[in-house]
Design an enzyme around this catalytic site. Structure first.
Site, PDB file in Angstrom:
ATOM      1  N   VAL A 134     -19.193   7.525  36.199  1.00  0.00           N
ATOM      2  CA  VAL A 134     -18.205   7.019  35.236  1.00  0.00           C
ATOM      3  C   VAL A 134     -16.807   7.041  35.839  1.00  0.00           C
ATOM      4  CG1 VAL A 134     -17.072   7.513  33.033  1.00  0.00           C
ATOM      5  CG2 VAL A 134     -19.566   7.596  33.192  1.00  0.00           C
ATOM      6  N   GLU A 135     -16.490   8.107  36.575  1.00  0.00           N
ATOM      7  CA  GLU A 135     -15.129   8.254  37.087  1.00  0.00           C
ATOM      8  C   GLU A 135     -14.819   7.306  38.245  1.00  0.00           C
ATOM      9  OE1 GLU A 135     -12.639   9.868  35.982  1.00  0.00           O
ATOM     10  OE2 GLU A 135     -13.527  11.195  34.487  1.00  0.00           O
TER      11      GLU A 135
END
Length: 344
Positions: A134-135
């Protein structure tokens, strides 16, 4: 009648020698003038604080901050965060086939290290991988902004959260060199000043960064052991419970009591939420502390019981949308990666 004699005098061209003399006087005055004030508002006070607390050279700190540039694109970006979207628009950003497949490949490629880290910190490896997915798409997109530019811009030119970002800038300047991936003025990251595969803010590097490979440096950009261990340590230190529930769908009945949760903190025993009209779709301990999140899904409202581990994910990013994306991505990665191959 207006006397324009002064106007005519001023309009006359200066003789060349007089011009040269005038320019020389201006240059001398400029060179003799006292040093200019700090480039950024509040910089002088910040430098004094950092120098007092760390013993670092104020002139060197000033020189470093003088080179930082206010970036309008950073101010624009922080004004339109993805977390402002509804769940129906947010989920497709992170739950793509490509991101899931890449996460499965990453898990399989680094299974031994991931499982070692998971055992040490009591955090399921799929959630460590999902955070990286996600990051930064597993380390591929760690940010293009200079970290100093980002933090200076937000600390000095973004009043809504200036106090938070000033503290992050101060922390960055105070961090020892062995806590960073490189020299301060070379670090790059997100528009918010987060660094590395796990996008740690300076205070998180200070408090949760781990030198797992034992080389004397916390390198969240180039050392996979440091990266994975730091994310796992962050979860563990915020109360992650190995094997504990994260989130599960809830089915409201027609008379369900409306519930608005202020945050993702578990606030009631699950049986209380059931009494208010929300039925779990799978068995849980009736006394399990839980919260309730209502997300705007593509097909209408989605109701979710959220538990202690979900709240831990929101300590990484306070948005329940973020936490739900991490949870669902982790589930997909874990299912796709499958068990480890048996030893020959």
């Amino acid at each position: 009648m207006i006397d324009d004699s002064r106007t005519r005098v001023l309009a006359r061209p200066f003789p060349p020698r007089r011009c040269q003399a005038l320019f020389a006087l201006v240059a001398i005055a400029f060179l003799a003038a006292p040093a200019a004030a700090a480039v950024h508002p509040g910089q002088a006070e910040l430098v004094r604080e950092v120098a007092r607390d760390t013993g670092k050279d104020p002139a060197a700190l000033d020189a470093l901050l003088d080179r930082a540039q206010k970036q309008q694109s950073i101010l624009d970006a922080i004004g339109r965060p993805a977390e402002a979207k509804p769940w129906s628009a947010y989920r497709p950003i992170f739950l793509t086939e490509q991101r899931i497949d890449d996460g499965i490949d990453f898990y399989r490629a680094h299974r031994a290290l991931l499982e070692q880290v998971g055992r040490r910190y009591g955090v399921e490896p799929a959630y460590i991988v999902a955070i990286l997915g996600v990051e930064t798409s597993y380390g591929r997109v760690t940010g293009r902004y200079k970290v100093l530019d980002a933090l200076v811009t937000l600390a000095f030119y973004y009043p809504p959260r200036a106090a938070f970002f000033r503290e992050q800038l101060k922390t960055l300047l105070e961090l020892p060199a062995d806590h960073l991936a490189g020299p301060l003025d070379t670090l790059t990251g997100s528009y918010a000043g987060a660094q590395g595969w796990g996008q740690f803010m300076p205070s998180s590097i200070r408090d949760f960064g781990v030198d797992a490979d034992g080389d004397g440096r916390i390198d969240l950009q180039g050392s996979l052991p440091d990266i994975l261990s730091s994310v796992a340590n962050y979860f563990a230190r915020h109360g992650w419970q190995a094997g504990g529930p994260v989130a599960a769908r809830a089915q409201p009945d027609a008379a369900a009591r409306p519930i608005e949760a202020k945050d993702a903190r578990p606030q009631w025993p699950l049986e209380q939420l059931e009494a208010w009209g929300y039925a779990p779709l799978q068995p849980f301990n009736p006394g399990e502390p839980a919260g309730l999140q209502t997300l705007a899904g593509a097909n209408g409202p989605e109701y979710w019981f959220t538990f202690g581990n979900f709240y831990v994910i929101t300590r990484y990013n306070r948005s329940p949308l973020y936490a739900m994306a991490v949870h669902q991505l982790a589930q997909a990665i874990e299912a796709g990666a499958g068990p480890a191959d048996p030893a020959p």
